[in-house]
Design a protein around this motif. Structure first.
Motif, PDB file in Angstrom:
ATOM      1  N   PRO A  44       0.016   2.347  -6.811  1.00  0.00           N
ATOM      2  CA  PRO A  44      -0.477   1.944  -5.475  1.00  0.00           C
ATOM      3  C   PRO A  44      -0.682   0.430  -5.389  1.00  0.00           C
ATOM      4  O   PRO A  44      -1.798  -0.058  -5.207  1.00  0.00           O
ATOM      5  CB  PRO A  44      -1.796   2.713  -5.356  1.00  0.00           C
ATOM      6  N   SER A  94       0.158  -1.733  -3.146  1.00  0.00           N
ATOM      7  CA  SER A  94      -0.227  -2.286  -1.853  1.00  0.00           C
ATOM      8  C   SER A  94      -1.640  -1.874  -1.442  1.00  0.00           C
ATOM      9  O   SER A  94      -2.136  -2.332  -0.407  1.00  0.00           O
ATOM     10  CB  SER A  94       0.765  -1.835  -0.777  1.00  0.00           C
ATOM     11  N   GLN A  95      -2.286  -1.023  -2.241  1.00  0.00           N
ATOM     12  CA  GLN A  95      -3.622  -0.542  -1.889  1.00  0.00           C
ATOM     13  C   GLN A  95      -4.699  -1.034  -2.849  1.00  0.00           C
ATOM     14  O   GLN A  95      -5.886  -0.885  -2.563  1.00  0.00           O
ATOM     15  CB  GLN A  95      -3.640   0.996  -1.885  1.00  0.00           C
ATOM     16  N   ILE A 133      -9.174   0.592  -5.322  1.00  0.00           N
ATOM     17  CA  ILE A 133      -8.169   1.042  -4.366  1.00  0.00           C
ATOM     18  C   ILE A 133      -8.791   1.032  -2.974  1.00  0.00           C
ATOM     19  O   ILE A 133      -9.732   1.767  -2.694  1.00  0.00           O
ATOM     20  CB  ILE A 133      -7.667   2.441  -4.737  1.00  0.00           C
ATOM     21  N   ASP A 134      -8.256   0.176  -2.130  1.00  0.00           N
ATOM     22  CA  ASP A 134      -8.858  -0.067  -0.815  1.00  0.00           C
ATOM     23  C   ASP A 134      -8.278   0.829   0.276  1.00  0.00           C
ATOM     24  O   ASP A 134      -8.697   0.737   1.422  1.00  0.00           O
ATOM     25  CB  ASP A 134      -8.647  -1.541  -0.433  1.00  0.00           C
ATOM     26  N   GLY A 135      -7.301   1.673  -0.079  1.00  0.00           N
ATOM     27  CA  GLY A 135      -6.738   2.583   0.908  1.00  0.00           C
ATOM     28  C   GLY A 135      -5.393   2.121   1.426  1.00  0.00           C
ATOM     29  O   GLY A 135      -5.023   0.949   1.311  1.00  0.00           O
ATOM     30  N   PRO A 136      -4.623   3.055   2.010  1.00  0.00           N
ATOM     31  CA  PRO A 136      -3.289   2.708   2.518  1.00  0.00           C
ATOM     32  C   PRO A 136      -3.348   1.768   3.707  1.00  0.00           C
ATOM     33  O   PRO A 136      -4.317   1.758   4.465  1.00  0.00           O
ATOM     34  CB  PRO A 136      -2.710   4.071   2.905  1.00  0.00           C
ATOM     35  N   LYS A 137      -2.283   0.999   3.851  1.00  0.00           N
ATOM     36  CA  LYS A 137      -2.182   0.027   4.942  1.00  0.00           C
ATOM     37  C   LYS A 137      -0.781   0.070   5.523  1.00  0.00           C
ATOM     38  O   LYS A 137       0.194   0.262   4.799  1.00  0.00           O
ATOM     39  CB  LYS A 137      -2.500  -1.382   4.433  1.00  0.00           C
TER      40      LYS A 137
END
Length: 384
Positions: A323, A325-326, A334-338
């Motif tokens: 992940p 990009s997250q 992990i900051d979450g999907p974007k």
């Protein structure tokens, strides 16, 4: 390590005719061998061994009136055509039985005289030679002019003569090269491949995407439009086909040159290189297929891999499900999907503002370091 060195050939009119005969004879022997094995399979007969196929397709075929003209070319060319057929069958059987990894291999197919790429191969048994004048002497063809762009590191074990769709001839030598380790560097780099930028490095550098195919689209469109207006079977149509092929060859040459220069620069400057293992085949089935094929990620990664092995560098691929990009490259939260439209974001944990691509390349670097083992056998974890 075995490498190929490619050089441009400039045969005369008579030599082009002799090469055309060699291309045709190799193609006929390949097709005859494939047809014979297919017929044996349909009739329930045992599989023809390589030796039996060689005797029937070359030794006995030359004595028949229908195939007597096979003697006009070097026997090594015919032997190598059957060797290619045998290799294709072995790969197919290994793929069907599960012994060969990767995508499933299809059974061998017949070669066509209309193929855009024609090849013949000469081994040492053919006694090809490089003359003192720098020409390539081929059996039953003669001394062909060769443009030397660099020296061969060792004596070649074989040479493959190729004619591409644009009518150009090339000689590809297989040579054995030793390792040439460069002075050890201290830097490690992570590479994030993309479409907006061809490559973004973990030190912040961004390599623009040249978009060779997109830039040549107007010229290609004009050439293809002119081709569509030519009558089939006419001389003008053949000329238009060559013109389109030359335009595409120019795009491919420019892309290959860019890959070589960039991969050499990265391997020269960095001791360790990490690249994300992209699913190129899957991306090529999406609406981005044209752009994915234009950048040529697979060819570039292959260049990085073999150059790293040759020059004493470390190269590794990290998992494609990372992940990147997250994940924050500072606190690794992990900051979450974007969405793809977000090119800059701020981490909710440490409040660090990241460039999307630079952060992804740093995550690739951190993941590559984590997968390596230290001298004591433990994993090397990046510092928080």
């Amino acid at each position: 390590m075995q490498l190929r060195y490619n050089f441009r050939l400039y045969p005369t009119a008579g030599q082009r005719l002799a090469l055309a005969k060699a291309f045709g004879c190799a193609r006929v022997v390949f097709n005859d061998g494939l047809r014979l094995r297919q017929q044996a399979h349909e009739q329930g007969l045992p599989y023809l061994s390589d030796g039996d196929l060689f005797k029937r397709m070359i030794t006995q075929a030359k004595k028949t009136p229908e195939r007597a003209w096979l003697g006009e070319v070097s026997a090594v060319v015919l032997q190598q055509a059957l060797a290619d057929l045998n290799t294709a069958f072995r790969n197919f059987f290994a793929s069907v039985s599960g012994k060969r990894k990767g995508p499933k291999m299809a059974p061998p197919r017949f070669r066509s005289r209309k193929d855009t790429r024609q090849t013949v191969r000469f081994t040492r048994n053919a006694r090809f030679a490089i003359t003192t004048g720098g020409k390539l002497r081929l059996p039953k063809i003669g001394e062909v002019t060769l443009r030397w762009s660099r020296d061969l590191p060792s004596e070649p074990s074989s040479v493959t003569v190729t004619k591409d769709a644009s009518g150009r001839y090339f000689a590809s030598f297989v040579v054995e090269t030793g390792d040439e380790p460069l002075p050890e560097a201290t830097s490690q780099i992570g590479v994030d491949l993309g479409l907006t930028h061809f490559a973004v490095l973990s030190d912040g550098r961004k390599i623009d995407n040249p978009r060779f195919l997109r830039r040549a689209e107007r010229r290609l469109k004009k050439a293809q439009k002119a081709l569509s207006r030519k009558a089939k079977g006419s001389a003008n149509r053949r000329k238009a086909v060559v013109k389109v092929a030359k335009a595409h060859a120019g795009v491919a040459d420019a892309r290959r040159d860019h890959h070589h220069k960039l991969s050499t620069a990265i391997i020269r400057d960095d001791q360790t290189v990490y690249v994300e293992d992209l699913a190129v085949n899957g991306l090529a089935c999406t609406r981005l297929a044209k752009s994915v094929h234009d950048v040529g990620w697979s060819a570039f990664v292959d260049m990085l891999e073999y150059k790293a092995a040759r020059y004493g560098r470390t190269f590794a691929k990290v998992g494609r499900f990372l992940p990147s990009s997250q994940t924050c490259s500072v606190c690794f939260v992990i900051d979450g999907p974007k969405p793809l439209s977000v090119r800059e974001w701020t981490c909710g944990a440490c409040q660090t503002t990241h460039d999307q691509d630079v952060n992804a390349s740093r995550i690739v670097l951190a993941a590559g370091r984590a997968e390596r083992r230290n001298a004591c056998g433990g994993t090397v974890r990046p510092a928080a």
